[in-house]
Design a protein around this motif. Structure first.
Motif, PDB file in Angstrom:
ATOM      1  N   LEU A  99      55.276  26.145  90.614  1.00  0.00           N
ATOM      2  CA  LEU A  99      54.218  25.253  91.080  1.00  0.00           C
ATOM      3  C   LEU A  99      53.141  25.058  90.019  1.00  0.00           C
ATOM      4  O   LEU A  99      52.627  23.943  89.839  1.00  0.00           O
ATOM      5  N   MET A 100      52.792  26.122  89.328  1.00  0.00           N
ATOM      6  CA  MET A 100      51.777  25.990  88.274  1.00  0.00           C
ATOM      7  C   MET A 100      52.307  25.172  87.103  1.00  0.00           C
ATOM      8  O   MET A 100      51.542  24.473  86.428  1.00  0.00           O
ATOM      9  N   GLY A 101      53.615  25.239  86.869  1.00  0.00           N
ATOM     10  CA  GLY A 101      54.198  24.375  85.848  1.00  0.00           C
ATOM     11  C   GLY A 101      54.053  22.912  86.225  1.00  0.00           C
ATOM     12  O   GLY A 101      53.751  22.055  85.382  1.00  0.00           O
ATOM     13  N   GLY A 102      54.253  22.622  87.519  1.00  0.00           N
ATOM     14  CA  GLY A 102      54.048  21.260  87.995  1.00  0.00           C
ATOM     15  C   GLY A 102      52.604  20.829  87.838  1.00  0.00           C
ATOM     16  O   GLY A 102      52.314  19.686  87.451  1.00  0.00           O
ATOM     17  N   ALA A 103      51.665  21.737  88.141  1.00  0.00           N
ATOM     18  CA  ALA A 103      50.245  21.415  87.977  1.00  0.00           C
ATOM     19  C   ALA A 103      49.906  21.175  86.510  1.00  0.00           C
ATOM     20  O   ALA A 103      49.068  20.321  86.188  1.00  0.00           O
ATOM     21  N   ALA A 104      50.568  21.909  85.616  1.00  0.00           N
ATOM     22  CA  ALA A 104      50.339  21.704  84.182  1.00  0.00           C
ATOM     23  C   ALA A 104      50.833  20.326  83.743  1.00  0.00           C
ATOM     24  O   ALA A 104      50.182  19.645  82.944  1.00  0.00           O
ATOM     25  N   ALA A 105      51.985  19.911  84.280  1.00  0.00           N
ATOM     26  CA  ALA A 105      52.496  18.577  83.955  1.00  0.00           C
ATOM     27  C   ALA A 105      51.515  17.508  84.426  1.00  0.00           C
ATOM     28  O   ALA A 105      51.256  16.516  83.727  1.00  0.00           O
ATOM     29  N   GLU A 106      50.943  17.711  85.616  1.00  0.00           N
ATOM     30  CA  GLU A 106      49.946  16.769  86.122  1.00  0.00           C
ATOM     31  C   GLU A 106      48.703  16.766  85.234  1.00  0.00           C
ATOM     32  O   GLU A 106      48.127  15.708  84.942  1.00  0.00           O
ATOM     33  N   ASN A 107      48.311  17.935  84.798  1.00  0.00           N
ATOM     34  CA  ASN A 107      47.145  18.044  83.920  1.00  0.00           C
ATOM     35  C   ASN A 107      47.346  17.256  82.633  1.00  0.00           C
ATOM     36  O   ASN A 107      46.436  16.568  82.151  1.00  0.00           O
ATOM     37  N   LEU A 108      48.560  17.324  82.095  1.00  0.00           N
ATOM     38  CA  LEU A 108      48.863  16.598  80.859  1.00  0.00           C
ATOM     39  C   LEU A 108      48.908  15.094  81.104  1.00  0.00           C
ATOM     40  O   LEU A 108      48.429  14.305  80.278  1.00  0.00           O
ATOM     41  N   VAL A 109      49.457  14.683  82.227  1.00  0.00           N
ATOM     42  CA  VAL A 109      49.489  13.255  82.555  1.00  0.00           C
ATOM     43  C   VAL A 109      48.074  12.731  82.770  1.00  0.00           C
ATOM     44  O   VAL A 109      47.714  11.643  82.315  1.00  0.00           O
ATOM     45  N   LEU A 110      47.254  13.507  83.458  1.00  0.00           N
ATOM     46  CA  LEU A 110      45.876  13.099  83.730  1.00  0.00           C
ATOM     47  C   LEU A 110      45.033  13.001  82.464  1.00  0.00           C
ATOM     48  O   LEU A 110      43.999  12.338  82.450  1.00  0.00           O
ATOM     49  N   LYS A 111      45.464  13.688  81.420  1.00  0.00           N
ATOM     50  CA  LYS A 111      44.676  13.799  80.192  1.00  0.00           C
ATOM     51  C   LYS A 111      43.306  14.387  80.502  1.00  0.00           C
ATOM     52  O   LYS A 111      42.268  13.929  79.999  1.00  0.00           O
ATOM     53  N   LYS A 112      43.330  15.438  81.338  1.00  0.00           N
ATOM     54  CA  LYS A 112      42.074  16.122  81.635  1.00  0.00           C
ATOM     55  C   LYS A 112      41.550  16.765  80.363  1.00  0.00           C
ATOM     56  O   LYS A 112      42.250  17.551  79.707  1.00  0.00           O
ATOM     57  N   TYR A 113      40.314  16.458  80.058  1.00  0.00           N
ATOM     58  CA  TYR A 113      39.752  17.007  78.823  1.00  0.00           C
ATOM     59  C   TYR A 113      38.247  16.777  78.824  1.00  0.00           C
ATOM     60  O   TYR A 113      37.771  15.703  79.212  1.00  0.00           O
ATOM     61  N   ARG A 114      37.520  17.805  78.407  1.00  0.00           N
ATOM     62  CA  ARG A 114      36.077  17.673  78.214  1.00  0.00           C
ATOM     63  C   ARG A 114      35.766  17.864  76.734  1.00  0.00           C
ATOM     64  O   ARG A 114      36.008  18.943  76.175  1.00  0.00           O
ATOM     65  N   VAL A 115      35.240  16.831  76.152  1.00  0.00           N
ATOM     66  CA  VAL A 115      34.970  16.860  74.715  1.00  0.00           C
ATOM     67  C   VAL A 115      33.905  17.897  74.392  1.00  0.00           C
ATOM     68  O   VAL A 115      33.984  18.596  73.370  1.00  0.00           O
ATOM     69  N   ASP A 116      32.892  18.035  75.264  1.00  0.00           N
ATOM     70  CA  ASP A 116      31.793  18.958  74.962  1.00  0.00           C
ATOM     71  C   ASP A 116      32.259  20.406  74.883  1.00  0.00           C
ATOM     72  O   ASP A 116      31.733  21.197  74.085  1.00  0.00           O
ATOM     73  N   THR A 117      33.253  20.782  75.684  1.00  0.00           N
ATOM     74  CA  THR A 117      33.753  22.162  75.657  1.00  0.00           C
ATOM     75  C   THR A 117      35.127  22.280  74.997  1.00  0.00           C
ATOM     76  O   THR A 117      35.641  23.390  74.871  1.00  0.00           O
ATOM     77  N   GLU A 118      35.703  21.136  74.592  1.00  0.00           N
ATOM     78  CA  GLU A 118      37.046  21.101  74.005  1.00  0.00           C
ATOM     79  C   GLU A 118      38.034  21.844  74.896  1.00  0.00           C
ATOM     80  O   GLU A 118      38.848  22.643  74.437  1.00  0.00           O
ATOM     81  N   SER A 119      37.966  21.547  76.193  1.00  0.00           N
ATOM     82  CA  SER A 119      38.797  22.228  77.182  1.00  0.00           C
ATOM     83  C   SER A 119      39.549  21.206  78.011  1.00  0.00           C
ATOM     84  O   SER A 119      39.007  20.162  78.374  1.00  0.00           O
TER      85      SER A 119
END
Length: 720
Positions: free
Chosen positions: A544-564
């Motif tokens: 399930l966490m692997g699936g959430a990681a795939a979603e995270n990559l598709v979403l392009k979740k990223y915060r430039v200020d924290t580089e996270s």
């Protein structure tokens, strides 16, 4: 927000008492009494069927903590004349003395047409019928004690009917029945709120520490349960070596019996599923099945050995105790519960000593992300009609308006409670926080419904549209977001303020899962098998966490200020439930609960170079999380865990890509009305292109992920 203490303390109460005196008929009779060297004169006033007994002049000199007593007149009559006619009206007594002093003129019979109460009836009236309160600032704080909730509510309603504002009548006891009653009125905010800062919690915890007959220290809760923490258990255990007699006293206190107490404290049911002495921090059923039998065996063994060899100090008792202590420690649902000074322990034990644990849906005592919440004024619903509380703010009213428009035609709201979700990091005044939780019930729903409302990070009108456009787009693609709705209210000069609401996801954040979630749970008894972790649960959770990681990559979740990329930072909510494939409770799905950072990758160029950079950043984060997880859960070989993670990653990637190509034209042409400043179209085109590449280059991502995982593990990567 219970009560208004911004005015001079007592000003509202003085005004209220003066209004009662001026509109009532004063009786000619007075009663004078002396107590603790002070003489007090009481006068009585009649207003229709009601009577007020005030210390003479108290309405001009009310002070903090002055005593108030209320009760129906009928409560006095029924003990003196069993055949009396029904007596209507209520009595209120106010004085500067304590409640004992305040009750004397009320019980004396000097003001009535019937005799004083007989001595044998006074205790019953004092404990069961009188409603006690104190003047605190501008509030009347009611203490329920042993009085029924019906009696408390009757006096509360009477006070309001006399003209005292609802917001200034506060209940300070959080009993089952009162919480239920006022929650069903949408008035839980009128019950004195729980502490939420660590300083306030620490003070409450310290004041709850108690002892019985030995050196054992407990945390004593409002229902009489004595919680024994692991640290206090270990402190007592040291006496097994240093003071055997004291150790035996503590052991007898836990497991001993007598003619008066035939059931030992660790087995004596006190409240709900809790016993007189409860081992704190272990899951339901563990103490009864493991710790209690071991303590009973130790007691019998130690008693027998002490009787046979009173001078002999053997290590056998200490060895047995240490084995029990190790079982206790290993079963703690959060390792932090071993330290009474840790924030996690303090928050959890606080929920127990205040009785909050009895009203939660969680079967454990771990702190969820929204446990620290404070009720706010809202509205009471009667037959579907809304009666707004006079201290409800515009944000709450906007929430209520939205709810009323959302429910089905013909259905009716029965109650709504609005809470502000508090945190130790958000130092804002009550009512100004970012997040709220709404709990409501309608006529057609057997259970209440929970929603989260959150203020958007930016006030601009376009940001709300941009936020909801992202949610709708990714939900259509198959990302695990719930349904969101946008709310807005006009805040004067500040213009429109935007909020969104969504359903409350069931479960806990992945990075806050208690240890016991990884053990199998019997579907009938609910008890845990604590012999070892379940390999199935560990594997399924990683999928399930692997699936959430795939979603995270598709979403392009990223915060430039924290580089996270914000992965595994408490935004993945794991839902557990019965899984028919396994015939028991298992992880079912993961919900994503944060939009922040979505479409946040700073480079939108559709190039392999940009893609390589993305894969490098995200797989590093994924590998680091899986590495930590494998170290914490060695029930499976580490590369099996890594493979399970990537199975979930690749499966979810294929699913999202399938959803995309099935409606490719619709997704490609999606162009919501969003301000051009947010560059939605350009970002969306980049997201869809990168999803296609993510599917095409799964083998490459696999190699990159395993290389990073192997580097962290210090082992060679497996061949693909």
């Amino acid at each position: 927000m219970t009560g208004d203490n911004t005015r001079k303390p007592g000003a509202d109460i003085k005004t209220f008492l003066r209004s009662l005196v001026s509109s009532s008929r004063r009786r000619p009779t007075t009663v004078t009494l002396s107590a603790w060297g002070k003489q007090r004169t009481f006068a009585a006033f009649d207003l229709f069927d009601d009577t007020f007994i005030f210390e003479d002049g108290i309405w001009d000199r009310i002070e903090n903590k002055d005593s108030v007593i209320m009760l129906p007149k009928e409560a006095l009559c029924e003990y003196t004349d069993k055949h009396h006619k029904r007596v209507f009206g209520n009595i209120m007594t106010v004085s500067s003395g304590n409640h004992a002093v305040t009750s004397i003129p009320l019980l004396s019979g000097h003001f009535w047409d019937f005799p004083a109460l007989p001595d044998e009836a006074k205790t019953e009236v004092l404990t069961k019928r009188m409603v006690y309160a104190n003047c605190v600032g501008n509030n009347v704080e009611i203490s329920q004690r042993e009085v029924s909730t019906d009696n408390v509510v009757e006096m509360d309603d009477w006070l309001q009917n006399l003209g005292y504002p609802m917001r200034n009548v506060v209940l300070i006891d959080r009993t089952d029945s009162s919480l239920q009653h006022y929650s069903h009125r949408g008035q839980e905010w009128r019950i004195k709120p729980l502490a939420w800062t660590l300083d306030e919690i620490a003070q409450a915890i310290t004041s709850s520490i108690s002892r019985m007959h030995s050196c054992l220290k407990y945390y004593h809760n409002v229902k009489g349960v004595h919680f024994l923490s692991y640290r206090n258990f270990m402190e007592w255990g040291q006496t097994a070596h240093s003071d055997r007699a004291e150790f035996m006293r503590g052991l007898a206190e836990l497991a001993g019996t007598s003619e008066e107490m035939p059931i030992p404290n660790i087995m004596l049911t006190k409240y709900r599923d809790h016993h007189e002495v409860e081992f704190f921090g272990v899951p339901t059923g563990f103490a009864e099945s493991v710790l209690v039998p071991a303590i009973m065996d130790l007691y019998e063994h130690a008693k027998r050995e002490t009787e046979e060899n009173p001078e002999r100090q053997t290590s056998n008792i200490e060895e047995r105790f240490n084995a029990i202590a190790e079982n206790f420690r290993s079963a703690l649902m959060d390792p932090q519960y071993a330290d009474d000074s840790s924030p996690d322990f303090m928050q959890a034990i606080y929920r127990n000593i205040t009785g909050q644990i009895y009203f939660d849906d969680h079967f454990n005592v771990s702190s969820a992300f929204d446990d620290m919440r404070t009720a706010l004024p809202g509205a009471t619903y009667i037959m579907g009609n809304r009666f707004i509380h006079d201290s409800a703010d515009p944000r709450t009213i906007a929430i209520l308006d939205s709810l009323e428009h959302e429910i089905s035609h013909g259905d009716k709201l029965e109650y709504v409670n609005v809470y502000e979700i508090r945190s130790n990091t958000e130092q804002t005044r009550l009512g100004e926080g970012k997040s709220r939780e709404i709990v409501y019930k309608t006529s057609w729903n057997p259970r209440d419904t929970r929603m989260i409302e959150k203020r958007l990070a930016q006030r601009s009108t376009g940001y709300g549209a941009y936020t909801l456009a992202r949610v709708c787009a990714f939900r259509s693609l198959g990302i695990s977001y719930g349904r969101h709705r946008l709310l807005a209210r006009n805040d004067g000069a500040a213009g429109d303020i935007h909020y969104f609401t969504r359903g409350r996801y069931p479960g806990l954040p992945f990075n806050k899962l208690p240890k016991m979630y990884f053990f199998s749970r019997d579907p009938v008894t609910g008890k845990f098998d604590t012999e070892s972790e379940s390999a199935d649960i560990v594997r399924v959770l990683m999928i399930l966490m692997g699936g959430a990681a795939a979603e995270n990559l598709v979403l392009k979740k990223y915060r430039v200020d924290t580089e996270s990329n914000r992965f595994c930072q408490g935004k993945e909510i794991v839902e557990f439930g019965y899984d028919i494939r396994y015939g028991r409770e298992m992880p079912l799905r993961i919900h994503l609960c944060s939009i922040r950072g979505t479409m946040g990758w700073p480079d939108w160029s559709c190039s392999q170079e940009n893609l390589d950079n993305i894969f490098d950043v995200y797989t590093s984060s994924f590998a680091s999380m899986v590495r930590r997880f494998a170290d914490e859960h060695p029930i499976l070989p580490e590369y099996n865990i890594a493979d399970a993670f990537f199975d979930g990653f690749s499966g979810k990637t294929r699913e999202l890509y399938w959803n995309y190509i099935n409606r490719r034209e619709q997704f490609d042409n999606y162009d919501p009305r969003v301000f051009k400043d947010y560059n939605f179209r350009e970002k969306w085109t980049f997201v869809l292109w990168s999803l296609e590449k993510q599917r095409e280059q799964l083998n490459r991502i696999y190699d990159l992920f395993h290389a990073k995982f192997s580097e962290l593990a210090g082992m060679p990567a497996p061949e693909n």
